[in-house]
Scaffold this active site. Sequence first.
Site, mmCIF file in Angstrom:
data_model
loop_
_atom_site.group_PDB
_atom_site.id
_atom_site.type_symbol
_atom_site.label_atom_id
_atom_site.label_comp_id
_atom_site.label_asym_id
_atom_site.label_seq_id
_atom_site.Cartn_x
_atom_site.Cartn_y
_atom_site.Cartn_z
ATOM 1 N N GLY A 184 -13.056 -31.872 -60.830
ATOM 2 C CA GLY A 184 -13.169 -32.910 -61.654
ATOM 3 C C GLY A 184 -14.682 -33.573 -62.031
ATOM 4 O O GLY A 184 -14.532 -34.334 -63.251
ATOM 5 N N LYS A 243 -13.740 -24.009 -47.240
ATOM 6 C CA LYS A 243 -13.600 -24.498 -48.479
ATOM 7 C C LYS A 243 -12.186 -25.267 -48.545
ATOM 8 O O LYS A 243 -11.766 -23.563 -48.212
ATOM 9 C CB LYS A 243 -13.594 -23.997 -49.309
ATOM 10 N N CYS A 277 -7.057 -20.766 -51.437
ATOM 11 C CA CYS A 277 -6.935 -20.314 -52.522
ATOM 12 C C CYS A 277 -5.059 -20.537 -53.302
ATOM 13 O O CYS A 277 -4.683 -19.907 -52.551
ATOM 14 C CB CYS A 277 -7.495 -18.980 -52.866
ATOM 15 N N GLY A 316 -10.258 -29.695 -62.351
ATOM 16 C CA GLY A 316 -10.517 -30.996 -63.612
ATOM 17 C C GLY A 316 -10.205 -32.266 -63.629
ATOM 18 O O GLY A 316 -10.111 -32.367 -62.184
ATOM 19 N N ASN A 373 -5.109 -23.003 -63.632
ATOM 20 C CA ASN A 373 -6.180 -21.237 -63.731
ATOM 21 C C ASN A 373 -4.986 -19.954 -62.843
ATOM 22 O O ASN A 373 -4.509 -20.941 -61.221
ATOM 23 C CB ASN A 373 -7.118 -21.174 -63.226
ATOM 24 N N ALA A 374 -5.076 -19.034 -63.005
ATOM 25 C CA ALA A 374 -4.456 -17.998 -62.139
ATOM 26 C C ALA A 374 -5.088 -17.035 -62.346
ATOM 27 O O ALA A 374 -3.926 -15.652 -62.535
ATOM 28 C CB ALA A 374 -2.548 -18.076 -61.857
ATOM 29 N N ILE A 386 -13.188 -30.138 -53.274
ATOM 30 C CA ILE A 386 -11.496 -29.629 -53.084
ATOM 31 C C ILE A 386 -11.950 -28.313 -53.414
ATOM 32 O O ILE A 386 -12.272 -27.833 -55.279
ATOM 33 C CB ILE A 386 -10.617 -30.798 -52.865
ATOM 34 N N ASN A 387 -10.715 -27.581 -53.344
ATOM 35 C CA ASN A 387 -10.803 -26.232 -54.285
ATOM 36 C C ASN A 387 -9.633 -27.006 -55.299
ATOM 37 O O ASN A 387 -8.986 -28.232 -54.944
ATOM 38 C CB ASN A 387 -9.696 -25.207 -53.409
HETATM 39 C C1 LIG Z 1 -11.351 -20.405 -63.042
HETATM 40 C C2 LIG Z 1 -11.288 -20.977 -61.960
HETATM 41 C C3 LIG Z 1 -11.644 -19.769 -61.495
HETATM 42 C C4 LIG Z 1 -11.597 -20.088 -59.967
HETATM 43 N N1 LIG Z 1 -11.869 -19.516 -59.116
HETATM 44 C C5 LIG Z 1 -12.127 -19.741 -57.216
HETATM 45 C C6 LIG Z 1 -12.612 -18.912 -56.582
HETATM 46 O O1 LIG Z 1 -12.854 -17.594 -56.624
HETATM 47 N N2 LIG Z 1 -12.825 -19.206 -54.983
HETATM 48 C C7 LIG Z 1 -12.806 -20.094 -54.931
HETATM 49 O O2 LIG Z 1 -13.279 -20.527 -54.065
HETATM 50 N N3 LIG Z 1 -12.567 -21.368 -55.860
HETATM 51 C C8 LIG Z 1 -12.364 -20.610 -57.020
HETATM 52 N N4 LIG Z 1 -12.465 -21.623 -57.942
HETATM 53 C C9 LIG Z 1 -12.197 -23.695 -57.823
HETATM 54 C C10 LIG Z 1 -13.611 -24.229 -57.935
HETATM 55 O O3 LIG Z 1 -14.221 -23.842 -57.554
HETATM 56 C C11 LIG Z 1 -13.126 -25.400 -57.747
HETATM 57 O O4 LIG Z 1 -13.080 -25.544 -56.293
HETATM 58 C C12 LIG Z 1 -12.147 -26.301 -58.653
HETATM 59 O O5 LIG Z 1 -12.372 -26.031 -60.111
HETATM 60 C C13 LIG Z 1 -12.314 -27.560 -59.082
HETATM 61 O O6 LIG Z 1 -13.831 -27.548 -59.701
HETATM 62 P P1 LIG Z 1 -13.894 -28.203 -60.845
HETATM 63 O O7 LIG Z 1 -12.702 -29.223 -61.201
HETATM 64 O O8 LIG Z 1 -14.824 -28.938 -61.443
HETATM 65 O O9 LIG Z 1 -13.760 -26.965 -61.063
HETATM 66 C C14 LIG Z 1 -11.564 -21.489 -59.028
HETATM 67 C C15 LIG Z 1 -11.419 -22.824 -60.553
HETATM 68 C C16 LIG Z 1 -10.873 -22.058 -62.111
HETATM 69 C C17 LIG Z 1 -11.065 -22.641 -62.923
#
Ligand SMILES: Cc1cc2nc3c(=O)[nH]c(=O)nc-3n(C[C@H](O)[C@H](O)[C@H](O)COP(=O)(O)O)c2cc1C
Lengths: 264, 303
Positions: B242, B164, B129, B215, B70-71, B189-190
């Site tokens: 994930g 974070k 980020c 993921g 994502n961006a 993690i982020n």
């Molecule tokens: C669409 C999207 C937007 C995100 N926006 C932010 C954000 O604004 N700030 C942040 O700290 N992390 C952001 N993240 C990261 C998530 O909070 C998370 O750390 C990361 O996606 C890993 O977890 P996951 O695999 O369950 O998605 C974003 C992730 C996604 C997929």
Amino acid sequence: MSIGYRDEAIGGESSYTVGILKRIYVHNRNLKSLYIELNHWLDIKPGQFLMVWIPGYEEIPISPSYSDGELIRLTVKGVGDTSKKLINMNMGDRVYVRGPYGTYFKIDDRDKYLLVGGGYGAAPLIFLAHKLVEMGLRPKYVEGVKSISEQLFIKEAESLGLEATLVTEDGSSGIRGLVTDYIVSILDNFDSVLACGPTPMLDKVLDLCRSRGINCQLSYESIVKCGIGVCGSCTLGNTGLLICFDGPVLDINTLNKWRYRGSD
Amino acid sequence: MTVDLGVYLSGLRLRNPTILASGILGDKAQLLRRASESGFGAVTTKSFTYNPREGYKTPIVAEVKAGLLNAVGLANPGYKMMRKIISEARINGVPIIVSLAGSNIDEFHRMAIYADESGADAVELNLSCPHVEKMGMEIGQDPNYVARLVGDIKGSITIPLFIKIGLTDNYMEVVGRALDKGADGVTAINTIRAMAIDIYAKKPILSNIYGGLSGPAIHPIAIRITYDLYSEYRATIIGTGGVEDCKDALEFILAGATAIGIGTSISKKGLNIAKDIVRGIRKYMENEGVKKLEDLIGYVHKN
Ligand SMILES: Cc1cc2nc3c(=O)[nH]c(=O)nc-3n(C[C@H](O)[C@H](O)[C@H](O)COP(=O)(O)O)c2cc1C
Ligand SMILES: Cc1cc2nc3c(=O)[nH]c(=O)nc-3n(C[C@H](O)[C@H](O)[C@H](O)COP(=O)(O)OP(=O)(O)OC[C@H]3O[C@@H](n4cnc5c(N)ncnc54)[C@H](O)[C@@H]3O)c2cc1C
Ligand code: FES
């Protein structure tokens, strides 16, 4: 885990399906139907949408106005950069689609359906009309537009053997007025209204159905960016409903549960 | 057997360990509310920036084999809106963690104080980020900067402070310095900076070219980092990355996480995923004879 589809031509997986523009039908200079051949079969149900990407432009949500899985038809109005680029493409040009996403119109074969499309919102309804006729149903098809130049699928609905009514705001053809005013007089003949169009129109249809206790399924629009329920951009009004995930087709029970009162 | 899934996260009581991760459906009050009502133990807002941000043009996501890129570009209404969002999103018993992304210490400082005054239950500093310049990785990799930032904010707020982190070479040092300065915990993690190309378009998919990978692909990495941080510092950790089911969540807890952030998998499973995970954890605890979930935190480190 799999994404998108398996690319049989070369092996491997791809998230976008490649579409090639095969035919263009010009409704008017700013409103066209694009017949696009896909390199991979997609199971699209009426009401669902695709994310359509033109590299160098944006990716936008579109609900096909027809699909047999390999040939899809997109009926597009040019409103901004990407939609204008889309309707000005040349034969043989490519678009990239992912999806289908979202909910679709759910059909019960006992019901008498009224289909109401406003503007390009008629797109998923004519697709649905094809499916209903295949199932042996005979819905009524109503299309509301500003003026005759924006008319889309009245002839197609008639050729399916359906009773079809055009309503134009300026009276240039068919019945003059707003489509929501027109349907008031016929609503009581139907069990369920299936509609798609601008939000104010759908809000009005919802009001009418609520006050008469008629079922409805409405396909709403909002700003869809990710299309997969993560970015949060596509909420319907003040509700927590996501158009890309809970919608775009929402039934009256869901809208009532969320106390949806219309968006302004 | 009755089992207790509640956890204490740096003083915050969570009815269960699931947390809506930052950025997923998190910049609107009604969506945070919906997440709370769907069973999450706590919710995190999307990262607020000092000024409102539109975000990037679409495509903002690309689905890849083992996850999602994502961006979004930190699209948000600006930090001044957080007061309204927090008050409208509030559901009794479900803490709201406010995520902040500043472009300098002063912005972070002001936003953190405002979050505290606005009723946030905790703040999370997004130092990682991967797709917005000057608001991410650069600052999160600088231990001196992070130490100054945490020290500065910690003295001015009354609520717990999380940092974070992303995947960097020096995360042990960065977290160590932050904890020394009083950070209450770490979210790990982020997403990880990554890219995808469509071979027929012959172009990068994301309008921003680069995006953050989330993921299943990042899950084992996040487990490793959680394990390391717990092992070295006994840190309070929100394990994120994930999580798709209760097994992934339990893995984090055994590695040392107190709570689990959930993001990407909401795209496939919807917000009800929290309930499913909680149900699975409960069953596991019953089967394994574990009365309190807290007894499992960091269990792999016991011998
Ligand atoms: C669409 C999207 C937007 C995100 N926006 C932010 C954000 O604004 N700030 C942040 O700290 N992390 C952001 N993240 C990261 C998530 O909070 C998370 O750390 C990361 O996606 C890993 O977890 P996951 O695999 O369950 O998605 C974003 C992730 C996604 C997929
Ligand atoms: C589920 C769904 C199905 C749709 N089906 C069709 C269809 O069959 N035919 C058709 O012509 N249009 C359809 N649309 C609308 C279409 O997606 C927008 O017209 C298009 O995104 C505008 O993009 P643009 O770059 O050309 O214009 P922009 O310059 O981006 O915007 C012009 C106008 O479009 C609206 N808009 C912008 N971005 C979006 C977005 N991502 N989603 C929705 N609206 C947006 C803006 O509010 C503005 O009023 C559908 C929208 C949704 C949500
Ligand atoms: S468009 Fe991103 S959540 Fe619906």
